[in-house]
Design a protein around this motif. Structure first.
Motif, short mmCIF file in Angstrom:
data_model
loop_
_atom_site.label_atom_id
_atom_site.label_comp_id
_atom_site.label_asym_id
_atom_site.label_seq_id
_atom_site.Cartn_x
_atom_site.Cartn_y
_atom_site.Cartn_z
N TYR A 42 0.83 -1.20 0.00
CA TYR A 42 0.00 0.00 0.00
C TYR A 42 0.87 1.26 0.00
CZ TYR A 42 -4.11 2.89 0.88
OH TYR A 42 -5.12 3.81 0.76
N GLN A 43 1.90 1.25 0.81
CA GLN A 43 2.74 2.44 0.96
C GLN A 43 3.86 2.48 -0.08
OE1 GLN A 43 4.00 2.29 5.08
NE2 GLN A 43 2.04 3.05 5.84
N SER A 44 3.60 1.91 -1.23
CA SER A 44 4.59 1.86 -2.30
C SER A 44 4.54 3.11 -3.17
CB SER A 44 4.34 0.63 -3.19
OG SER A 44 3.09 0.75 -3.86
N GLU A 45 5.58 3.31 -3.94
CA GLU A 45 5.64 4.46 -4.85
C GLU A 45 4.57 4.36 -5.93
OE1 GLU A 45 6.71 8.12 -5.99
OE2 GLU A 45 7.51 7.04 -4.25
N GLU A 46 4.24 3.14 -6.35
CA GLU A 46 3.20 2.95 -7.37
C GLU A 46 1.84 3.45 -6.88
OE1 GLU A 46 5.74 -0.88 -7.93
OE2 GLU A 46 5.46 0.67 -6.40
N VAL A 47 1.51 3.13 -5.64
CA VAL A 47 0.23 3.56 -5.07
C VAL A 47 0.22 5.08 -4.87
CG1 VAL A 47 -1.29 3.42 -3.06
CG2 VAL A 47 -0.28 1.34 -4.01
N LYS A 48 1.31 5.61 -4.37
CA LYS A 48 1.41 7.06 -4.17
C LYS A 48 1.22 7.81 -5.48
CE LYS A 48 4.46 10.64 -2.32
NZ LYS A 48 5.79 10.93 -1.69
N GLN A 49 1.85 7.33 -6.53
CA GLN A 49 1.73 7.97 -7.84
C GLN A 49 0.29 7.90 -8.36
OE1 GLN A 49 4.61 6.61 -10.69
NE2 GLN A 49 3.64 7.65 -12.41
N PHE A 50 -0.37 6.76 -8.14
CA PHE A 50 -1.75 6.62 -8.57
C PHE A 50 -2.64 7.63 -7.85
CE2 PHE A 50 -5.99 4.96 -7.56
CZ PHE A 50 -6.51 4.83 -8.84
N ILE A 51 -2.46 7.76 -6.54
CA ILE A 51 -3.27 8.69 -5.75
C ILE A 51 -3.10 10.12 -6.26
CG2 ILE A 51 -3.58 9.71 -3.45
CD1 ILE A 51 -2.72 6.97 -2.29
N GLU A 52 -1.86 10.52 -6.48
CA GLU A 52 -1.59 11.89 -6.90
C GLU A 52 -2.16 12.18 -8.29
OE1 GLU A 52 2.52 12.51 -4.31
OE2 GLU A 52 2.65 11.99 -6.44
N GLU A 53 -2.06 11.20 -9.19
CA GLU A 53 -2.55 11.41 -10.56
C GLU A 53 -4.07 11.29 -10.66
OE1 GLU A 53 -0.45 8.64 -13.01
OE2 GLU A 53 1.47 9.72 -12.85
N GLU A 54 -4.63 10.36 -9.92
CA GLU A 54 -6.07 10.09 -10.02
C GLU A 54 -6.91 11.16 -9.31
OE1 GLU A 54 -9.65 8.07 -10.95
OE2 GLU A 54 -7.62 7.86 -11.76
N PHE A 55 -6.45 11.62 -8.16
CA PHE A 55 -7.30 12.48 -7.33
C PHE A 55 -6.87 13.94 -7.30
CE2 PHE A 55 -7.68 8.13 -5.60
CZ PHE A 55 -9.03 7.94 -5.81
N GLN A 56 -5.71 14.25 -7.85
CA GLN A 56 -5.30 15.64 -8.05
C GLN A 56 -5.44 16.50 -6.80
OE1 GLN A 56 -4.02 16.95 -11.17
NE2 GLN A 56 -3.84 14.72 -11.51
N GLY A 57 -5.02 15.95 -5.66
CA GLY A 57 -5.04 16.72 -4.41
C GLY A 57 -6.31 16.59 -3.60
N SER A 58 -7.33 15.89 -4.14
CA SER A 58 -8.55 15.69 -3.39
C SER A 58 -8.41 14.56 -2.37
CB SER A 58 -9.72 15.38 -4.33
OG SER A 58 -9.99 16.49 -5.15
N VAL A 59 -7.44 13.67 -2.60
CA VAL A 59 -7.07 12.61 -1.66
C VAL A 59 -5.55 12.66 -1.55
CG1 VAL A 59 -7.04 10.14 -1.23
CG2 VAL A 59 -9.04 11.16 -2.32
N LEU A 60 -5.03 12.57 -0.34
CA LEU A 60 -3.59 12.75 -0.13
C LEU A 60 -2.95 11.52 0.48
CD1 LEU A 60 -3.80 16.30 1.50
CD2 LEU A 60 -3.37 15.79 -0.90
N PRO A 61 -1.83 11.02 -0.10
CA PRO A 61 -1.08 9.96 0.58
C PRO A 61 -0.51 10.50 1.88
CG PRO A 61 0.16 10.82 -1.28
CD PRO A 61 -1.18 11.47 -1.34
#
Length: 273
Positions: free
Chosen positions: A250-269
């Protein structure tokens, strides 16, 4: 008859020993090394764990998702053993659930922050709200207190010092704008936004209604919020290596990148905070 009695005693003794062995085996709290069943709520949590699932698979761990539409059942299912972990809640909610239900569920890894936002169909900023403006907030104690905490953090109200973590609208000691608070069902607030001057809305409900926390809010929860979400497990599994493997995925770089690209700041790692 004596031989039969001895034979029967022997059978009963053997059965008792076998039963003892079964009890010992069932008491083993170790989880399956190759598969976990994870509970999530529909929306961002489900989307993100789908990505974590792909990362975990590369490490030889299969993840099965069970998706829920409310906040109570994922914890109930976890405490009853139908799930190995869940991912959808912040610690204040978890603490309340444990206290109310006598459970022993514990957080084991940070996931995301879904920043609660304040929205208005009528005004472009909180400063524009008139004296006596109506303000909608969730009617459940945890998210109601969270909404009040955001208002206090930004100087719009002041909560009694000893009530801050469990605050209700009755614990406000300063309210310069004389905001009139209206408690509403959290999931219904987006539909009722036009009926109030402003309202606090949970991110999952905002996104489901096509509202962007980053673009549309007039006030947004800060990243130092205590309402960060966690992976949660039964206490006996908190150090289980399979759980730790999932948290790592879960705390991987792949998941972090997905969160940032998919939610554009509406959800934060949140695990790097």
């Amino acid at each position: 008859m004596k031989k039969f009695g001895l034979l029967l005693s022997s059978v009963l003794l053997t059965g008792a020993l076998a039963a003892c062995g079964d009890d010992s085996s069932s008491g083993d709290k170790t989880l399956d090394e190759k598969k976990l069943v994870i509970g999530v709520t529909a929306g961002p949590h489900e989307q993100i764990v789908e990505v974590a699932k792909e990362v975990a698979a590369k490490d030889g761990l299969e993840v099965e998702l069970k998706v829920f539409s409310d906040y109570i059942l994922p914890n109930t299912a976890l405490s009853e053993g139908d799930l190995d972990a869940n991912s959808y809640q912040h610690e204040p909610f978890l603490n309340t659930f444990n206290e109310d239900h006598g459970t022993d569920l514990v957080p084991v890894g940070k996931t995301i922050l879904n920043p609660m936002g304040v929205y208005s169909d009528k005004y472009k900023s909180m400063d524009d709200l008139p004296d006596g403006a109506t303000f909608g907030l969730p009617n459940d104690p945890t998210n109601g207190a969270r909404a009040l905490y955001i208002l206090e953090e930004n100087g719009f109200i002041k909560i009694k010092e000893d009530k801050r973590e469990t605050a209700s609208i009755y614990d406000i000691e300063e309210n310069p704008k004389n905001l009139k608070f209206i408690e509403l069902e959290a999931a219904q607030i987006p539909k009722q936004l036009s009926e109030v001057d402003a309202a606090a809305i949970n991110t999952n409900f905002a996104l489901a209604a096509g509202i962007s926390p980053k673009a549309d809010s007039i006030l947004l929860e800060s990243s130092n919020s205590p309402y960060v979400n966690y992976v949660v497990v039964r206490a006996e599994n908190k150090d289980d290596p399979t759980i730790q493997k999932f948290v790592k995925a879960y705390q991987s770089e792949e998941v972090k990148q997905f969160i940032e690209e998919e939610f554009q700041g509406s959800v934060l790692p949140s695990w790097d905070e």
